[in-house]
Scaffold this active site. Structure first.
Site, PDB file in Angstrom:
ATOM      1  N   TYR A   1     -12.052   5.963  19.123  1.00  0.00           N
ATOM      2  CA  TYR A   1     -12.969   5.220  18.257  1.00  0.00           C
ATOM      3  C   TYR A   1     -12.858   3.704  18.424  1.00  0.00           C
ATOM      4  CZ  TYR A   1     -14.256   9.713  16.650  1.00  0.00           C
ATOM      5  OH  TYR A   1     -14.744  11.004  16.650  1.00  0.00           O
TER       6      TYR A   1
ATOM      7  N   GLU B   1     -16.089   1.926   8.246  1.00  0.00           N
ATOM      8  CA  GLU B   1     -16.715   2.978   9.050  1.00  0.00           C
ATOM      9  C   GLU B   1     -16.717   4.335   8.371  1.00  0.00           C
ATOM     10  OE1 GLU B   1     -15.347   1.198  13.437  1.00  0.00           O
ATOM     11  OE2 GLU B   1     -14.528   3.104  12.726  1.00  0.00           O
TER      12      GLU B   1
ATOM     13  N   GLN C   1       0.815  -1.210   0.000  1.00  0.00           N
ATOM     14  CA  GLN C   1       0.000   0.000   0.000  1.00  0.00           C
ATOM     15  C   GLN C   1       0.852   1.265   0.000  1.00  0.00           C
ATOM     16  OE1 GLN C   1      -2.855  -0.307   3.233  1.00  0.00           O
ATOM     17  NE2 GLN C   1      -3.303  -2.425   2.693  1.00  0.00           N
TER      18      GLN C   1
ATOM     19  N   HIS D   1      -1.596  -0.066   5.638  1.00  0.00           N
ATOM     20  CA  HIS D   1      -2.294   0.817   6.574  1.00  0.00           C
ATOM     21  C   HIS D   1      -1.504   2.076   6.924  1.00  0.00           C
ATOM     22  CE1 HIS D   1      -5.120  -2.583   8.203  1.00  0.00           C
ATOM     23  NE2 HIS D   1      -4.999  -2.606   6.878  1.00  0.00           N
TER      24      HIS D   1
END
Length: 392
Positions: free
Chosen positions: A272, A262, A102, A170
């Site tokens: 969160y 989300e 990524q 990520h």
């Protein structure tokens, strides 16, 4: 993450066009992908404008040109002729990126005072010692010449994920400027889980900085050390969308684990919950407790199980699609869709899920109110820049 398996209940047409979410070397297990809402016809016309090699983000300049990032480290300056055909040049002076998984060149945004200061902000994966990497944000001044060439000068890295860790997933690293003039950066937890709750690391957080990378004195933990002082909110997994609405509310979209993607209303000091709570589970089958009123964590305003793999977030303020004003638009990777969520103050409600022809990496609003999307993928097969205008 790697998301490949569709529910057996989905139509065969969807199975044929679906593919994975964020590809990473760690090979997370598959999960189900949300079904597309059936529609007789799309409410917009789609025009293919250009193609890129693994595009990641775009932004428009005040004169109508656009900047587009490609993961391998290339920044394109795109001009649109009267005939609609684009002309592109590579902008020199981009930072060296850690490309793979990524990682690579990520977001691109302009300074709120770009007309006067000329600053362009870029996020990217930066190599560290050994086999480590981390997201970084740099700013530089963009200079254009009479021959049409463009370059970045006075490049300065103003923020880094700390610590740099192993793996290539990520990073997050979306950038948004708020009405307060501050810079907000989404920082993924790098598939390491626990850092999202560790206030001594800036992984799994949304951080708030001045435009030059300084720490605002009104941050919630400004007097508790350099890392804590950056933190605006925490308990995030892989936040790949970050945008302010017209009322000044900050929203973020993020990939959950196996389920539980989300859309969050981001509040000062809020937790969160990841990885302590989530509306999804671990890829190895271990349970994660769902959000509940008693857990002390802030739940998402909207979540998706099965997943859509949200890649980006734009909140529409234009006039070309008046019925969609103040809606949130989310690009879906594994879902291969453009997703609309209706916003009403601090509330959100799922509205539309339109099937596209590929994985949607970026959603942006154009100067005339058109909606622009970038497909994920390499030039020649995907990677197209599409312009959406109202259906005739």
């Amino acid at each position: 993450m790697h998301r490949l398996t569709l529910s057996a209940a989905l139509p065969l047409a969807l199975i044929a066009c679906s593919s994975g979410g964020e590809a990473v070397a760690s090979g997370e297990a598959a999960t189900e992908i949300a079904a597309i809402s059936p529609v007789d016809r799309l409410p917009f016309e789609t025009a293919e404008v250009a193609a890129f090699d693994e595009p990641w983000a775009m932004t428009f300049l005040p004169d109508g040109r656009a900047l587009v990032t490609e993961k391998k480290g290339v920044l394109k300056l795109v001009s649109f002729g009267a005939d609609g055909k684009p002309a592109m040049v590579d902008v020199s002076g981009t930072p060296k990126v850690a490309y793979g998984g990524q990682g690579g060149l990520g977001d691109v945004v302009l300074s709120p005072d770009f007309t006067n200061d000329g600053y362009v902000y870029l996020s990217f994966a930066e190599a560290g010692e050994g086999d480590t990497s981390g997201a970084a944000v740099a700013r530089a001044k963009m200079v254009t010449a009479a021959d049409g060439s463009a370059s970045l000068t006075d490049m300065q890295v103003i923020w880094r994920q700390e610590p740099k860790v192993s793996g290539k997933g990520h990073y997050g690293h979306r950038i948004a400027f708020g009405p307060d003039g501050m810079m907000y950066i989404s920082s993924g937890e790098r598939q390491k889980f626990d850092p999202a709750q560790d206030l001594e690391q800036n992984l799994g957080k949304i951080v708030r900085l001045t435009p030059s990378g300084g720490i605002p004195s009104d941050n919630p933990m400004d007097d508790q050390g350099r890392i804590k002082a950056q933190i605006w909110s925490y308990g995030h997994r892989n936040p790949l969308g970050l945008a302010f609405d017209s009322a000044g509310n900050l929203w973020n979209s993020e990939m959950g684990p196996k389920g539980g993607d989300e859309l969050n209303l981001v509040k000062r000091s809020a937790n969160y919950g990841y990885p302590k709570v989530s509306n999804g589970d671990h890829y190895d089958g271990r349970d994660i407790p769902d959000h509940s009123p008693e857990d002390g964590f802030v739940p998402p305003k909207v979540f998706w199980t099965p997943v859509i793999s949200p890649s980006s977030l734009m909140i529409y303020t234009g006039e070309l699609f008046p019925a969609w004003k103040n809606s949130a638009f989310i690009g879906a990777l594994s879902g291969q869709a453009l997703v609309r969520v209706k916003l009403d103050g601090e509330n959100a409600e799922k509205a539309d899920n339109w099937a596209m022809e590929g994985r949607i990496r970026e959603v942006e609003q154009g100067p005339d109110g058109a909606i622009w999307v970038l497909e994920d993928g390499a030039r020649g097969s995907k990677g197209r820049l599409l312009k959406l205008t109202p259906a005739k």
